[in-house]
Design an enzyme around this catalytic site. Structure first.
Site, PDB file in Angstrom:
ATOM      1  N   TYR A 149       8.098   4.086  60.583  1.00  0.00           N
ATOM      2  CA  TYR A 149       8.194   2.912  62.257  1.00  0.00           C
ATOM      3  C   TYR A 149       7.203   3.097  62.422  1.00  0.00           C
ATOM      4  O   TYR A 149       5.978   2.584  62.731  1.00  0.00           O
ATOM      5  CB  TYR A 149       9.475   3.562  63.091  1.00  0.00           C
ATOM      6  CG  TYR A 149       9.163   2.478  64.057  1.00  0.00           C
ATOM      7  CD1 TYR A 149      10.134   1.249  64.345  1.00  0.00           C
ATOM      8  CD2 TYR A 149       9.318   3.462  65.323  1.00  0.00           C
ATOM      9  CE1 TYR A 149       9.523   0.554  65.451  1.00  0.00           C
ATOM     10  CE2 TYR A 149       9.180   2.697  66.124  1.00  0.00           C
ATOM     11  CZ  TYR A 149       9.360   1.144  66.221  1.00  0.00           C
ATOM     12  OH  TYR A 149       9.062   0.768  68.036  1.00  0.00           O
ATOM     13  N   GLU A 151      15.998  -2.492  72.586  1.00  0.00           N
ATOM     14  CA  GLU A 151      15.119  -1.263  73.720  1.00  0.00           C
ATOM     15  C   GLU A 151      16.564  -0.633  74.356  1.00  0.00           C
ATOM     16  O   GLU A 151      16.696  -0.360  75.161  1.00  0.00           O
ATOM     17  CB  GLU A 151      13.992  -2.005  74.020  1.00  0.00           C
ATOM     18  CG  GLU A 151      13.391  -1.686  73.451  1.00  0.00           C
ATOM     19  CD  GLU A 151      12.424  -0.095  72.729  1.00  0.00           C
ATOM     20  OE1 GLU A 151      12.980   1.468  73.666  1.00  0.00           O
ATOM     21  OE2 GLU A 151      11.634  -0.233  72.028  1.00  0.00           O
ATOM     22  N   TRP A 160      15.832   6.995  69.499  1.00  0.00           N
ATOM     23  CA  TRP A 160      15.191   5.557  69.228  1.00  0.00           C
ATOM     24  C   TRP A 160      15.282   6.068  67.276  1.00  0.00           C
ATOM     25  O   TRP A 160      15.819   4.561  67.191  1.00  0.00           O
ATOM     26  CB  TRP A 160      13.328   5.480  68.994  1.00  0.00           C
ATOM     27  CG  TRP A 160      13.218   4.114  68.647  1.00  0.00           C
ATOM     28  CD1 TRP A 160      12.741   4.461  67.290  1.00  0.00           C
ATOM     29  CD2 TRP A 160      13.523   2.577  68.956  1.00  0.00           C
ATOM     30  NE1 TRP A 160      12.265   3.090  67.039  1.00  0.00           N
ATOM     31  CE2 TRP A 160      12.958   2.126  67.929  1.00  0.00           C
ATOM     32  CE3 TRP A 160      14.461   2.295  69.363  1.00  0.00           C
ATOM     33  CZ2 TRP A 160      13.090   0.779  67.806  1.00  0.00           C
ATOM     34  CZ3 TRP A 160      14.973   0.423  69.898  1.00  0.00           C
ATOM     35  CH2 TRP A 160      14.267  -0.643  68.768  1.00  0.00           C
TER      36      TRP A 160
END
Length: 191
Positions: free
Chosen positions: A27, A49, A57
Site C-alpha cells: 500500500y 476513510e 487503516w
C-alpha cells in the site's frame, strides 16, 4: 536512523508506520501519496476513510476486498440504490466494519455523488490539494492531523450534506490520494 523511518526486510527504507506487514508495504509503495483521480475511485477512498474513523487503516486495508464486493465496487450509481434490505445485509457481513451509521453515510454520500456532474467530486476534492510550501516532514511530529485545507474540504462537503467527512478524515484522504505528500524525508517514496 531517523525513528520515522524503517528499513524493511527487503532492504528498502520506508516511512516507519509501514512496519513489516507485506500489505502495508505494498500500500505504501504503490498507493499512498500517489495522485488518485476519478469520481468512483475518490468515492471509494472517501467511503473507506469514513469507515476507518476510530480504527487502524490496516484493518480497513485487509477488509477492502470485501468492502469492494459488498459495495458494488463503490459504483455510486449502484450504492445510491441500496435500500433497508441492503443495510441489513451489510450489517450481517462480518467481512466489513458493521457500523450502521457508517453504512448509512456511505449510501447517502453515494446519492450525493450521483447528483453531481461527472468529474465534479474529483474537481471538488482536488481543489483543496495542498499547493506546496510545506517542508517535507522529518518526523511523524511534523505530520499534522488536520490542515486549513482539510478543514475547508470538510466544511465544503458537509455543506453539501456529506457525512463522515471530518477534517481528520479529509486529511487522511488527502494523504492517501496524493493531494499532499507526507512521506518522511529519507523514505524511498519521498520526492
Amino acid at each position: 536512523m531517523n525513528p520515522a523511518l524503517r528499513t524493511g526486510p527487503d532492504g528498502v527504507v520506508r516511512c516507519a508506520w509501514v512496519g513489516d506487514d507485506p500489505e502495508y508495504r505494498r500500500y505504501h509503495d504503490e498507493e499512498w501519496g500517489r495522485p488518485l483521480h476519478g469520481d468512483r475511485a475518490l468515492f471509494e477512498k472517501l467511503s473507506l476513510e469514513g469507515f476507518q474513523a476510530g480504527l487502524s487503516w490496516i484493518t480497513i486495508l485487509r477488509k477492502r476486498p470485501r468492502f469492494r464486493e459488498v459495495f458494488a465496487g463503490f459504483d455510486p450509481e449502484v450504492v445510491a440504490q441500496f435500500d433497508d434490505a441492503d443495510v441489513e445485509r451489510l450489517m450481517a457481513d462480518a467481512g466489513i466494519i458493521r457500523n450502521r451509521a457508517k453504512i448509512l453515510a456511505t449510501i447517502a454520500n453515494a446519492r450525493l455523488v450521483t447528483e453531481m456532474r461527472d468529474g465534479e467530486l474529483d474537481e471538488l476534492l482536488w481543489s483543496f490539494a495542498a499547493s506546496g510550501g510545506r517542508p517535507r516532514p522529518q518526523s511523524f511530529a511534523d505530520v499534522p492531523a488536520t490542515t486549513a485545507e482539510s478543514d475547508a474540504a470538510s466544511k465544503a462537503l458537509r455543506k453539501r450534506g456529506f457525512r463522515f467527512v471530518g477534517s481528520t478524515t479529509m486529511y487522511a484522504l488527502m494523504q492517501s490520494a496524493g493531494m499532499v505528500d507526507d512521506h518522511v524525508e529519507g523514505c524511498w517514496r519521498a520526492e
